[in-house]
Design an enzyme around this catalytic site. Structure first.
Site, short mmCIF file in Angstrom:
data_model
loop_
_atom_site.label_atom_id
_atom_site.label_comp_id
_atom_site.label_asym_id
_atom_site.label_seq_id
_atom_site.Cartn_x
_atom_site.Cartn_y
_atom_site.Cartn_z
N ASP A 157 -4.10 -4.48 -6.09
CA ASP A 157 -4.15 -3.09 -6.61
C ASP A 157 -5.19 -3.25 -7.65
O ASP A 157 -5.83 -2.18 -8.27
CB ASP A 157 -2.77 -2.79 -7.04
N GLN B 238 -4.77 -4.57 4.44
CA GLN B 238 -5.56 -4.78 3.19
C GLN B 238 -4.92 -6.06 2.53
O GLN B 238 -5.51 -6.36 1.39
CB GLN B 238 -5.62 -3.57 2.32
N ARG B 239 -3.45 -6.39 2.68
CA ARG B 239 -3.13 -7.63 1.97
C ARG B 239 -3.21 -8.70 2.81
O ARG B 239 -2.91 -9.83 2.36
CB ARG B 239 -1.52 -7.18 1.87
O1 F6P Z 1 1.25 -3.97 -5.08
C1 F6P Z 1 0.59 -4.38 -3.64
C2 F6P Z 1 0.98 -3.42 -2.70
O2 F6P Z 1 0.37 -3.61 -1.55
C3 F6P Z 1 0.73 -1.90 -2.91
O3 F6P Z 1 -0.68 -1.37 -2.95
C4 F6P Z 1 1.60 -1.12 -1.87
O4 F6P Z 1 1.70 0.07 -2.53
C5 F6P Z 1 2.74 -2.01 -1.87
O5 F6P Z 1 2.42 -3.27 -2.41
C6 F6P Z 1 3.51 -2.07 -0.71
O6 F6P Z 1 4.78 -2.98 -0.78
P1 F6P Z 1 5.57 -3.36 0.33
O7 F6P Z 1 4.85 -4.52 0.99
O8 F6P Z 1 6.70 -3.70 -0.28
O9 F6P Z 1 5.36 -2.17 1.56
#
Ligand code: F6P
Length: 365
Positions: free
Chosen positions: A144, A291-292
């Site tokens: 983020d 995206q992660r």
């Molecule tokens: O903070 C990183 C993030 O990927 C945010 O962009 C998103 O809102 C959130 O985490 C999603 O979290 P989770 O993995 O708990 O669904």
């Protein structure tokens, strides 16, 4: 500056994962061993491992081959707060302050200092441990890019790259079908991913949480484009923009998380509204956790490596209660107290907003 007497360090990764976590772990372990002869252990699943004293030893072999690996070999959690930790009771579950247990664990394990890699929730707890006297150095991560005090967090550039590639692909199908394509990206309450991915992929409309939007003004932009022969538009929206009725759109709430709201789902709402108002068929795509994931790009590998080395140097130099941070081209340290419970949002006078407006890109009004 007094030197910390360190012979063994603990490392943990907290919060949502992001590309580059393993690169930090690798650097901290290697620099700690090679430069200072420290031992290292990694606590599993963020603060959960610290509370439950669940860890694995880390050495050169255990961090081999990690530089390009996404995720974290230690595991992570974005729901376990050690100061309000869920403990099973005969009545169900209660939240307890487990910091005394953490102190006891560190003493038992002979751990002299912690390197805590995380986002704002993780840094807030790190700051509390620091206030309690544990030598802690924080390392800022998150796709983020919303941590205060550092120009960039590692993971952000890779997420932007992933989102950019996805939007590039969406461009051609939008054009072929003469459609509006709304792409929802992550970022929580900050528009950094939307702004950067939108600008780098040539989006026509970019909506970020920091700026209010007007659907009629956006529809007018779309119609103007159509009148000029562009019968498609790419609209990038941040998950944190508000619903036209004013509320945030969330998918779920996560119990015991520092921020329990999980945003998501505004993209399809915007697509439906714009289809009605513009008369042009619309589709939406939510990029989500894509995206992660994946391998960190070279920028993030280098930033993670620099952060890891700076964390080790800071501990060795006797610093504590600090977070390593990128400021311009330099890595510096800033007090964790400056970071805890704060967010870095896109400022109204950000250069990319100005350039975008000068180019005719619509930011919602
Ligand atoms: O903070 C990183 C993030 O990927 C945010 O962009 C998103 O809102 C959130 O985490 C999603 O979290 P989770 O993995 O708990 O669904």
């Amino acid at each position: 500056m007094p030197m910390n007497k360190i012979s063994k360090i603990g490392i943990l990764t907290g919060g949502g994962d992001c590309p580059g976590l393993n690169a930090v772990i690798r650097t901290v372990v290697r620099c700690g061993i090679h430069q200072y002869g420290w031992e290292a252990v990694g606590f599993k699943d963020g603060y959960r491992g610290l509370v439950l004293n669940d860890y694995l030893p880390l050495d050169f072999d255990s961090v081999a081959g990690l530089l390009d690996k996404g995720g974290t070999i230690l595991g992570t959690s974005n729901r376990d707060n050690p100061f309000a930790f869920p403990v099973a009771t005969p009545e169900g579950e209660e939240l307890r302050d487990m910091s005394a247990q953490v102190h006891a664990n560190l003493q038992e394990d002979g751990i002299d200092a912690l390197v805590i890699i995380g986002g704002d929730g993780t840094m807030t707890a790190a700051e509390l441990f620091s206030q309690q006297g544990i030598p802690v150095i924080g390392v800022p991560k998150t796709i983020d890019n919303d941590l205060i005090g550092t120009d960039y967090t590692f993971g952000f550039q890779t997420a932007v790259e992933t989102a950019t590639e996805a939007i590039d692909k969406i461009h051609s199908t939008a054009e072929s079908h003469h459609r509006l394509m709304v792409v929802e990206v992550m970022g929580r309450y900050a528009g950094w991913i939307a702004l950067h991915a939108g600008m780098s992929s040539g989006a026509d409309i970019i909506l970020i949480p920091e700026l209010a939007y007007d659907l009629d003004a956006i529809a007018a932009t779309i119609r103007r484009r159509a009148a000029a022969g562009k019968h498609f538009s790419i609209i990038v929206v941040s998950e944190g923009i508000r619903h036209p009725q004013g509320h945030l759109v969330s998918q779920r709430t996560v119990k015991n998380s520092p921020d329990p709201i999980r945003l998501g789902g505004i993209g399809p709402v915007i697509a439906a509204e714009l289809e009605t108002r513009s008369g042009i068929e619309a589709r939406s795509v939510v990029l989500g956790h894509l995206q992660r994931g994946g391998s960190p790009n070279p920028f993030d590998r280098i930033l993670a490596t620099r952060f890891g080395a700076a964390a080790v140097e800071a501990l060795a130099a006797g610093q504590k209660g600090q977070m390593v941070a990128l400021q311009g081209t330099h890595i510096d340290t800033i007090p964790l107290s400056m970071v805890a419970s704060k967010q870095k949002l896109v400022p109204a006078d950000h250069e990319l907003l100005r350039i975008g407006r000068e180019m005719g890109i619509c930011f919602g009004s």
